[in-house]
Design a protein around this motif. Structure first.
Motif, PDB file in Angstrom:
ATOM      1  N   LEU A 111       0.837  -1.201   0.000  1.00  0.00           N
ATOM      2  CA  LEU A 111       0.000   0.000   0.000  1.00  0.00           C
ATOM      3  C   LEU A 111       0.875   1.255   0.000  1.00  0.00           C
ATOM      4  O   LEU A 111       0.561   2.250  -0.653  1.00  0.00           O
ATOM      5  CB  LEU A 111      -0.926   0.022   1.233  1.00  0.00           C
ATOM      6  CG  LEU A 111      -2.009  -1.056   1.314  1.00  0.00           C
ATOM      7  CD1 LEU A 111      -2.945  -0.776   2.481  1.00  0.00           C
ATOM      8  CD2 LEU A 111      -2.822  -1.174   0.028  1.00  0.00           C
ATOM      9  N   GLU A 112       1.984   1.181   0.712  1.00  0.00           N
ATOM     10  CA  GLU A 112       2.886   2.337   0.785  1.00  0.00           C
ATOM     11  C   GLU A 112       3.535   2.611  -0.579  1.00  0.00           C
ATOM     12  O   GLU A 112       3.664   3.762  -1.008  1.00  0.00           O
ATOM     13  CB  GLU A 112       3.963   2.101   1.851  1.00  0.00           C
ATOM     14  CG  GLU A 112       4.669   3.365   2.246  1.00  0.00           C
ATOM     15  CD  GLU A 112       5.478   3.224   3.539  1.00  0.00           C
ATOM     16  OE1 GLU A 112       6.307   4.110   3.763  1.00  0.00           O
ATOM     17  OE2 GLU A 112       5.290   2.243   4.291  1.00  0.00           O
ATOM     18  N   PHE A 130      -5.510   1.515   4.446  1.00  0.00           N
ATOM     19  CA  PHE A 130      -5.969   1.803   3.087  1.00  0.00           C
ATOM     20  C   PHE A 130      -5.070   2.842   2.429  1.00  0.00           C
ATOM     21  O   PHE A 130      -4.317   3.560   3.087  1.00  0.00           O
ATOM     22  CB  PHE A 130      -7.442   2.233   3.045  1.00  0.00           C
ATOM     23  CG  PHE A 130      -7.774   3.554   3.680  1.00  0.00           C
ATOM     24  CD1 PHE A 130      -7.472   4.761   3.055  1.00  0.00           C
ATOM     25  CD2 PHE A 130      -8.445   3.612   4.905  1.00  0.00           C
ATOM     26  CE1 PHE A 130      -7.798   5.979   3.630  1.00  0.00           C
ATOM     27  CE2 PHE A 130      -8.778   4.828   5.492  1.00  0.00           C
ATOM     28  CZ  PHE A 130      -8.457   6.013   4.854  1.00  0.00           C
ATOM     29  N   VAL A 131      -5.179   2.890   1.100  1.00  0.00           N
ATOM     30  CA  VAL A 131      -4.504   3.917   0.316  1.00  0.00           C
ATOM     31  C   VAL A 131      -5.490   4.355  -0.767  1.00  0.00           C
ATOM     32  O   VAL A 131      -6.323   3.570  -1.217  1.00  0.00           O
ATOM     33  CB  VAL A 131      -3.191   3.376  -0.314  1.00  0.00           C
ATOM     34  CG1 VAL A 131      -3.475   2.305  -1.376  1.00  0.00           C
ATOM     35  CG2 VAL A 131      -2.359   4.493  -0.930  1.00  0.00           C
ATOM     36  N   GLU A 289      -8.117  -1.189   0.029  1.00  0.00           N
ATOM     37  CA  GLU A 289      -8.185  -1.420   1.476  1.00  0.00           C
ATOM     38  C   GLU A 289      -7.679  -2.813   1.810  1.00  0.00           C
ATOM     39  O   GLU A 289      -7.884  -3.758   1.050  1.00  0.00           O
ATOM     40  CB  GLU A 289      -9.654  -1.289   1.895  1.00  0.00           C
ATOM     41  CG  GLU A 289      -9.891  -1.300   3.373  1.00  0.00           C
ATOM     42  CD  GLU A 289     -11.359  -1.044   3.688  1.00  0.00           C
ATOM     43  OE1 GLU A 289     -11.978  -1.925   4.301  1.00  0.00           O
ATOM     44  OE2 GLU A 289     -11.898   0.024   3.291  1.00  0.00           O
ATOM     45  N   LYS A 290      -7.027  -2.911   2.963  1.00  0.00           N
ATOM     46  CA  LYS A 290      -6.518  -4.211   3.404  1.00  0.00           C
ATOM     47  C   LYS A 290      -7.441  -4.777   4.475  1.00  0.00           C
ATOM     48  O   LYS A 290      -7.713  -4.118   5.481  1.00  0.00           O
ATOM     49  CB  LYS A 290      -5.101  -4.033   3.965  1.00  0.00           C
ATOM     50  CG  LYS A 290      -4.363  -5.353   4.171  1.00  0.00           C
ATOM     51  CD  LYS A 290      -3.044  -5.130   4.880  1.00  0.00           C
ATOM     52  CE  LYS A 290      -1.926  -4.803   3.911  1.00  0.00           C
ATOM     53  NZ  LYS A 290      -0.609  -4.793   4.593  1.00  0.00           N
ATOM     54  N   GLU A 291      -7.932  -5.989   4.216  1.00  0.00           N
ATOM     55  CA  GLU A 291      -8.758  -6.682   5.219  1.00  0.00           C
ATOM     56  C   GLU A 291      -8.019  -7.945   5.594  1.00  0.00           C
ATOM     57  O   GLU A 291      -7.884  -8.841   4.762  1.00  0.00           O
ATOM     58  CB  GLU A 291     -10.116  -7.059   4.605  1.00  0.00           C
ATOM     59  CG  GLU A 291     -11.255  -6.185   5.025  1.00  0.00           C
ATOM     60  CD  GLU A 291     -12.556  -6.673   4.400  1.00  0.00           C
ATOM     61  OE1 GLU A 291     -12.930  -7.854   4.628  1.00  0.00           O
ATOM     62  OE2 GLU A 291     -13.187  -5.888   3.674  1.00  0.00           O
ATOM     63  N   LEU A 295      -6.315  -7.734  -0.167  1.00  0.00           N
ATOM     64  CA  LEU A 295      -6.551  -6.382  -0.668  1.00  0.00           C
ATOM     65  C   LEU A 295      -7.847  -6.323  -1.480  1.00  0.00           C
ATOM     66  O   LEU A 295      -8.146  -7.223  -2.268  1.00  0.00           O
ATOM     67  CB  LEU A 295      -5.391  -5.927  -1.559  1.00  0.00           C
ATOM     68  CG  LEU A 295      -4.026  -5.759  -0.895  1.00  0.00           C
ATOM     69  CD1 LEU A 295      -3.000  -5.306  -1.937  1.00  0.00           C
ATOM     70  CD2 LEU A 295      -4.082  -4.768   0.259  1.00  0.00           C
ATOM     71  N   TYR A 296      -8.592  -5.246  -1.279  1.00  0.00           N
ATOM     72  CA  TYR A 296      -9.825  -5.021  -2.032  1.00  0.00           C
ATOM     73  C   TYR A 296      -9.801  -3.630  -2.649  1.00  0.00           C
ATOM     74  O   TYR A 296      -9.385  -2.666  -2.012  1.00  0.00           O
ATOM     75  CB  TYR A 296     -11.052  -5.134  -1.128  1.00  0.00           C
ATOM     76  CG  TYR A 296     -11.300  -6.532  -0.630  1.00  0.00           C
ATOM     77  CD1 TYR A 296     -12.008  -7.457  -1.398  1.00  0.00           C
ATOM     78  CD2 TYR A 296     -10.794  -6.937   0.603  1.00  0.00           C
ATOM     79  CE1 TYR A 296     -12.225  -8.751  -0.944  1.00  0.00           C
ATOM     80  CE2 TYR A 296     -11.005  -8.232   1.059  1.00  0.00           C
ATOM     81  CZ  TYR A 296     -11.709  -9.138   0.279  1.00  0.00           C
ATOM     82  OH  TYR A 296     -11.912 -10.415   0.729  1.00  0.00           O
TER      83      TYR A 296
END
Length: 325
Positions: A111-112, A130-131, A289-291, A295-296
């Motif tokens: 994400l970064e 999230f990003v 978003e990370k769940e 990732l979604y």
């Protein structure tokens, strides 16, 4: 139907009246409102890169070939919510509803890394949760004037005469008119002399997957006296953002929550930077978003009575991209 975080909006007002700079993040249903003073941003795990404000020091190099796979739901699955939306439009409960989905993706980017290497007007990396890399301004406040730039309508830029086709597409045009009308009305709640300054402006968006054209307009007004310096009160009045909800707002929100069947969370919320005088804020779209460790990518589009199922399904998939090139 949803609880507004009154206390936090009051805090935002107090800070902006005292001309204290701060960054804020508000989720879709305005239940979670977070405020970060300038000296708190770095230790909070937030990375911010706006046109007018950035906390990033130096751009890192990317030394790998990007892997990117998305796993969209089936057309049948997309159709069940789409049909609920269309039924409500047919019944006159809404004339524009934004219908969004969440799609599992796989990538070798963190994400970064997505934050650092995406090209977009507004980017935020939020605590490895999230990003987003958003092209859409929500509102700007400059010297007592408030401006908004609703974005509605996208097209694959590789199609023949794509920009013209987008401008003249009956469905996209109707959708754009509706959102401009909605946001003109919204702005009138907090401003006087509201007018449309630019209409159907076409932006080019370059991405790793495919290039897109997007259509936006500019609306402005002069803040009413009772809203001057009160960023919290302005946000409370204007949210959720019309461009990612639809119209009329209260009923359309009900339809959206029922049709989508998942929690948008921070996706399609807004965040912004108040510098002590002026404000720049954006709609949190183009959102990953990370769940747990999955990732979604959350994406969607506006549905009107003219919308065709296959086209909307395709638009939802078109928006699953990273603007890294």
């Amino acid at each position: 139907m949803f609880s507004v975080n009154h206390q936090k909006f009051m805090e935002m007002d107090e800070l902006s009246l005292q001309k204290v700079p701060y960054f804020f993040v508000i989720d879709f249903l305005t239940e979670n409102v977070e405020i970060y003073l300038e000296n708190e941003i770095e230790k909070s795990g937030l990375l911010i890169d706006f046109q007018t404000f950035s906390t990033t020091k130096n751009k890192q190099e990317l030394h790998k070939k990007i892997e990117w796979k998305s796993f969209p739901e089936t057309l049948e699955s997309f159709k069940s919510g789409f049909d609920k939306v269309q039924e409500n439009i047919r019944l006159g409960n809404s004339y524009l509803t934004n219908y969004t989905r969440k799609t599992r993706i796989e990538t070798n980017l963190t994400l970064e890394e997505i934050f650092y290497h995406s090209n977009a007007k507004y980017k935020v990396f939020y605590k490895d949760f999230f990003v987003f890399f958003s092209p859409e301004t929500f509102v700007k406040i400059i010297d007592g004037k408030i401006l908004t730039y609703p974005m509605k309508g996208t097209i694959d830029a590789s199609l023949e005469n794509a920009a013209e086709a987008l401008k003249n597409d009956k469905k996209e045009k109707a959708e754009h008119y509706t959102v401009v009308d909605l946001l003109r009305n919204d702005l009138s709640m907090v401003a006087d002399e509201v007018k449309v300054d630019k209409f159907q402006h076409i932006d080019f968006i370059k991405t790793q997957q495919k290039d897109l054209y997007a259509m936006s307009s500019e609306i402005s007004g002069n803040l009413k006296t009772e809203f001057r310096g009160k960023v919290g009160s302005i946000m409370k009045k204007l949210l959720p953002a019309g461009s990612i909800l639809g119209a009329p707002k209260p009923k359309t929100l009900e339809i959206t929550l029922n049709a989508e069947g998942y929690d948008r969370g921070y996706y399609t919320g807004v965040c912004g930077w108040f510098d002590g005088e002026n404000l720049d804020s954006c709609v949190m779209i183009r959102f990953i978003e990370k769940e747990n460790s999955t990732l979604y990518f959350k994406s969607g589009g506006g549905i009107t009575h003219m919308s065709k199922l296959e086209d909307e399904y395709q638009e939802m998939k078109n928006k699953i991209y990273v603007p890294i090139h």
